[in-house]
Design a protein around this motif. Structure first.
Motif, mmCIF file in Angstrom:
data_model
loop_
_atom_site.group_PDB
_atom_site.id
_atom_site.type_symbol
_atom_site.label_atom_id
_atom_site.label_comp_id
_atom_site.label_asym_id
_atom_site.label_seq_id
_atom_site.Cartn_x
_atom_site.Cartn_y
_atom_site.Cartn_z
ATOM 1 N N ALA A 74 1.150 29.002 -1.219
ATOM 2 C CA ALA A 74 1.954 30.084 -1.684
ATOM 3 C C ALA A 74 1.196 30.872 -2.744
ATOM 4 N N LEU A 75 0.181 29.981 -3.782
ATOM 5 C CA LEU A 75 -0.441 30.570 -4.646
ATOM 6 C C LEU A 75 -1.532 31.525 -4.164
ATOM 7 N N HIS A 76 -1.994 31.105 -3.000
ATOM 8 C CA HIS A 76 -3.155 31.926 -2.443
ATOM 9 C C HIS A 76 -2.220 33.031 -1.855
ATOM 10 N N LEU A 77 -1.408 32.976 -1.215
ATOM 11 C CA LEU A 77 -0.684 34.277 -0.821
ATOM 12 C C LEU A 77 -0.100 35.463 -1.885
ATOM 13 N N SER A 78 0.181 34.667 -3.095
ATOM 14 C CA SER A 78 0.484 35.602 -4.296
ATOM 15 C C SER A 78 -0.563 36.193 -4.690
ATOM 16 N N GLU A 79 -1.589 35.827 -4.680
ATOM 17 C CA GLU A 79 -2.946 36.519 -5.176
ATOM 18 C C GLU A 79 -3.280 37.742 -4.041
ATOM 19 N N ARG A 80 -3.016 37.409 -2.778
ATOM 20 C CA ARG A 80 -3.490 38.418 -1.595
ATOM 21 C C ARG A 80 -2.529 39.682 -1.477
ATOM 22 N N LEU A 81 -1.232 39.039 -1.497
ATOM 23 C CA LEU A 81 -0.187 40.208 -1.082
ATOM 24 C C LEU A 81 -0.065 41.237 -1.930
ATOM 25 N N PRO A 82 0.131 41.047 -3.231
ATOM 26 C CA PRO A 82 0.116 42.170 -4.048
ATOM 27 C C PRO A 82 -1.130 43.375 -3.749
ATOM 28 N N ARG A 83 -2.121 42.886 -3.448
ATOM 29 C CA ARG A 83 -3.237 43.605 -3.144
ATOM 30 C C ARG A 83 -3.368 44.772 -1.777
ATOM 31 N N LEU A 84 -2.666 44.015 -0.654
ATOM 32 C CA LEU A 84 -2.433 44.378 0.514
ATOM 33 C C LEU A 84 -1.294 45.300 0.501
ATOM 34 N N PHE A 85 -0.117 44.751 -0.293
ATOM 35 C CA PHE A 85 1.167 45.580 -0.340
ATOM 36 C C PHE A 85 2.052 45.317 -1.486
ATOM 37 N N PRO A 86 1.812 46.019 -2.437
ATOM 38 C CA PRO A 86 2.419 45.912 -3.685
ATOM 39 C C PRO A 86 4.158 46.023 -3.591
ATOM 40 N N LEU A 101 0.863 -1.252 0.242
ATOM 41 C CA LEU A 101 0.109 -0.080 -0.261
ATOM 42 C C LEU A 101 0.867 1.349 0.178
ATOM 43 N N SER A 102 0.226 2.363 -0.722
ATOM 44 C CA SER A 102 1.082 3.603 -0.634
ATOM 45 C C SER A 102 0.312 4.691 -0.206
ATOM 46 N N GLY A 103 0.582 5.788 0.120
ATOM 47 C CA GLY A 103 -0.361 6.939 0.396
ATOM 48 C C GLY A 103 -0.413 8.040 -0.543
ATOM 49 N N ASP A 104 0.072 7.751 -1.824
ATOM 50 C CA ASP A 104 0.146 8.720 -2.938
ATOM 51 C C ASP A 104 -1.625 9.491 -3.055
ATOM 52 N N GLY A 105 -1.413 10.525 -3.422
ATOM 53 C CA GLY A 105 -2.854 11.315 -3.552
ATOM 54 C C GLY A 105 -3.126 12.185 -2.490
ATOM 55 N N GLY A 106 -2.636 12.019 -1.288
ATOM 56 C CA GLY A 106 -3.188 12.958 -0.132
ATOM 57 C C GLY A 106 -2.886 14.205 -0.225
ATOM 58 N N ASP A 107 -1.750 14.766 -0.889
ATOM 59 C CA ASP A 107 -1.503 16.090 -0.917
ATOM 60 C C ASP A 107 -2.618 16.700 -2.023
ATOM 61 N N GLU A 108 -2.656 16.164 -3.165
ATOM 62 C CA GLU A 108 -3.295 16.566 -4.152
ATOM 63 C C GLU A 108 -5.089 16.745 -3.620
ATOM 64 N N LEU A 109 -5.251 15.581 -3.012
ATOM 65 C CA LEU A 109 -6.850 15.687 -2.547
ATOM 66 C C LEU A 109 -6.980 16.658 -1.315
ATOM 67 N N PHE A 110 -6.101 16.763 -0.476
ATOM 68 C CA PHE A 110 -6.415 17.414 0.779
ATOM 69 C C PHE A 110 -5.512 18.516 0.865
ATOM 70 N N ALA A 111 -5.056 19.197 -0.322
ATOM 71 C CA ALA A 111 -4.413 20.343 -0.349
ATOM 72 C C ALA A 111 -3.346 20.503 0.590
ATOM 73 N N GLY A 112 -2.146 19.640 0.394
ATOM 74 C CA GLY A 112 -1.092 19.197 1.104
ATOM 75 C C GLY A 112 0.187 20.235 0.696
ATOM 76 N N TYR A 113 0.419 20.482 -0.373
ATOM 77 C CA TYR A 113 1.458 21.049 -0.956
ATOM 78 C C TYR A 113 1.521 22.659 -0.613
ATOM 79 N N GLU A 114 2.917 22.837 -0.380
ATOM 80 C CA GLU A 114 3.113 24.364 -0.034
ATOM 81 C C GLU A 114 2.703 25.269 -1.073
ATOM 82 N N ARG A 115 2.987 24.611 -2.306
ATOM 83 C CA ARG A 115 2.537 25.531 -3.407
ATOM 84 C C ARG A 115 1.278 26.068 -3.615
ATOM 85 N N TYR A 116 0.418 25.300 -2.774
ATOM 86 C CA TYR A 116 -1.169 25.857 -2.910
ATOM 87 C C TYR A 116 -1.448 27.145 -2.058
#
Length: 635
Positions: free
Chosen positions: A386-398, A369-384
């Protein structure tokens, strides 16, 4: 778990003779070391009176019904023949239904349920299957060959149609054994590879050779091929669900998924890295077992890449029979093996530890058995996040408009895997771009600008107009209306997950005759996870909150709170030491094969910048070196 291959031809001059079919089958002997069979019908006449020929080849890795269930397999009247790679986890339920409808079973295996279901439903049967599979069915009644691939793409299936003949196989090397099939490189696929570190479906590195997309089936009839989806993955719909209801549903689905994947007539175990996903899968599996589960982890003598102490902690907590393998990974020793087995350029360097783990695990069990897929299904990667922050940060502080902001890009990189400087650079690149373009910054190996500087004029002139980002955009558009983190994670489910992670695991495991099952990727769980609101999956910068809420009591709390490490090897150091001679003797050699596409001086600049510690280009160099070695081996 097995390997399949075969062909259908409408022209006698394109026939696949018995020896050729045997050669195609032998190319994938590693996928099925337990048995080998072929079947041919060279005298079939279709409804128009035209002659048809068909051949099927099969290599078996025996998992269920060891004495029976041999393939190619036929229905009672011999009108349908099948070869099948994978596992159907709901086969017992299907069997009861089919027996009630009057079907008689000759075996106790899972594959025969496909055969009888196809008799009743034709291609509509694939939507009834819960499993990982690549299937080929010769239907003599309708004079057609039908191919199908599982919803998530856990099992590979390649095919090519030329001059009224279709050839197919579990691996590209089956097709390469047929003259005139793998004979011309697809230049657009090279561009895609250097973008993503893999060639996205439906393309392959060879012109005219295709991958059947996940969740699709294909019909070859009257000399023509048509491809159709049978699974509609729609992540645009968000469920109106409470946290408690989501927890209950997740517990029900994941527990059932693990239970179904524990059916086996051969030695069985579980990968245990010490991360959240493999730890939870192991914990649930141990609940379903009446004896200590066998677990396996791999460690390296480099602190940044070793997490075996976490695996030890979980194993002690659960009481498993744990095996820890400590190896000194060698890029020099393993690269040639990877180039042979992966068939086309594949640049994910985590294939190296996956290779070693599979090799050592197979010495003890046949299914893991392997745990593959947990990051994609349950938002585990840091890049998710980071994407959220990169959307908000420029609006708050350019910040990206401040003088000197560009200096971030000129800071020297650290060789450490999780370098803060490297992460800051990638974050800075994303500011000011559209959402999918920003996300592409976290995915791509070579950016558009870097590729333009790397490619020589001749290659640029011959490239097709398609932009590699279109593959991501098509997936991104499926989740229109959802938040950015959900759009990124659900896009990964249909891009990165099948093309990178599933390819990596399937090839590395099957090279050693090991079957790997991934309970997180039960399609019911994938559909559920896509519908869950992001606030139930992430809290602040932490993902997988719903997994912790549902199963946190099963494993030590420290597993949820520790920093994510991933699964890698120290390639940055390798390129400055043990791989350095190989790079100079191949990638930088006067006869380098990549020179037909890339500027030699641009490649040399990348190598020098990395060796001199000016920038960390380790992942880019790994992709270039793999491409060079692949070109030397396969062209």
């Amino acid at each position: 778990m097995c390997g399949i291959t075969g062909a259908v031809w409408t022209d006698p001059n394109q026939r696949i003779d018995p020896d050729q079919l045997l050669r195609m089958t032998q190319q994938i002997a590693h996928r099925g070391p337990d048995d080998s069979q072929t079947w041919r019908d060279d005298h079939h006449i279709d409804a128009r009176g035209k002659a048809l020929g068909v051949g099927l080849g099969f290599r078996r890795l025996s998992i269920i019904d060891l004495a029976g269930a041999r393939q190619p397999m036929a229905c009672e009247d011999q009108s349908i023949h099948m070869v099948f790679n994978g596992e159907i986890y709901n086969y017992q339920t299907l069997r009861l239904r089919l027996e009630g409808a009057g079907h008689r079973f000759a075996t106790n295996g899972d594959g025969e349920s496909i055969l009888h279901l196809f008799e009743d439903l034709g291609p509509d049967c694939f939507a009834q299957l819960n499993g990982m599979f690549a299937i080929a069915l010769w239907d003599a009644r309708q004079h057609r060959l039908v191919l199908a691939r599982d919803r998530i793409g856990q099992k590979p299936l390649y095919y090519a149609v030329k001059d009224g003949r279709l050839v197919f196989g579990s691996e590209l090397k089956c097709l390469a054994a047929v003259d005139g099939v793998c004979d011309e490189l697809d230049l657009g696929s090279i561009d895609q590879y250097l973008t993503y570190q893999y060639v996205p479906h439906p393309n392959t590195i060879w012109k005219g050779v295709r991958k059947l997309p996940p969740g699709h089936y294909a019909v070859f009839q009257d000399g023509r091929l048509s491809v159709h989806p049978y699974w509609t993955y729609d992540p645009s719909k968000q469920a109106d669900i409470s946290r408690n209801d989501a927890i209950d549903r997740l517990q029900e689905l994941l527990s059932d998924s693990v239970r179904l994947r524990m059916r086996s007539d051969v030695p069985f175990g579980s990968f245990l890295s010490g991360g959240i996903d493999s730890s939870l899968i192991t914990a649930i599996a141990q609940q379903h077992s009446d004896q200590p589960l066998r677990t396996f982890s791999i460690g390296f003598p480099v602190a940044d890449f070793d997490e075996t102490h976490y695996a030890d902690m979980v194993a002690r907590h659960l009481g498993t029979r744990h095996e820890k393998f400590v190896v000194q990974p060698s890029g020099v020793d393993v690269l040639d093996k990877l180039v042979w087995h992966y068939d086309e350029p594949f640049g994910d360097s985590s294939a190296v530890p996956t290779w070693y783990l599979s090799e050592l695990t197979k010495q003890h069990v046949t299914v893991a058995l392997s745990g593959d897929g947990g990051d994609e299904l349950f938002a585990g990667y840091e890049r998710y996040h980071a994407l959220h922050l990169s959307e908000r940060l420029p609006r708050l502080f350019p910040i990206h408009r401040l003088p000197g902001f560009s200096l971030i890009q000129r800071l020297p990189d650290s060789g450490r895997r999780r370098s803060l400087v490297r992460r800051a650079k990638r974050f800075a690149e994303a500011l000011g771009q559209s959402s999918p373009q920003r996300y592409m910054n976290w995915l791509q190996i070579f950016s558009f600008t870097m590729r333009a500087q790397l490619y020589n004029d001749s290659f640029l002139d011959r490239l097709p107009p398609d932009d590699p980002i279109e593959f991501l955009l098509a997936a991104w558009d499926r989740s229109e209306g959802r938040d950015l983190m959900t759009r990124a994670s659900t896009s990964d489910v249909v891009t990165y997950l099948p093309c990178d992670l599933m390819t990596k695991v399937d090839i590395a495991a099957m090279a050693h005759g090991l079957e790997v099952r991934q309970p997180m990727l039960d399609y019911r769980l994938v559909e559920f996870a896509a519908s869950v609101p992001i606030e139930l999956k992430r809290r602040g910068s932490r993902g997988k909150i719903l997994l912790q809420d549902a199963f946190g009591s099963l494993i030590p709390e420290q597993i949820f709170t520790r920093k994510k490490m991933g699964f890698g090897v120290p390639i940055a150091t390798w390129f400055r030491n043990e791989l350095k001679p190989m790079v100079h003797d191949t990638l930088l050699a006067d006869d380098a094969r990549v020179s037909q596409f890339l500027r030699h001086d641009a490649v040399a600049d990348l190598v020098a910048a990395h060796e001199n510690h000016r920038q960390n280009h380790c992942y880019r160099l790994w992709n270039l070196l793999f491409l060079e070695l692949w070109l030397r081996r396969w062209t």
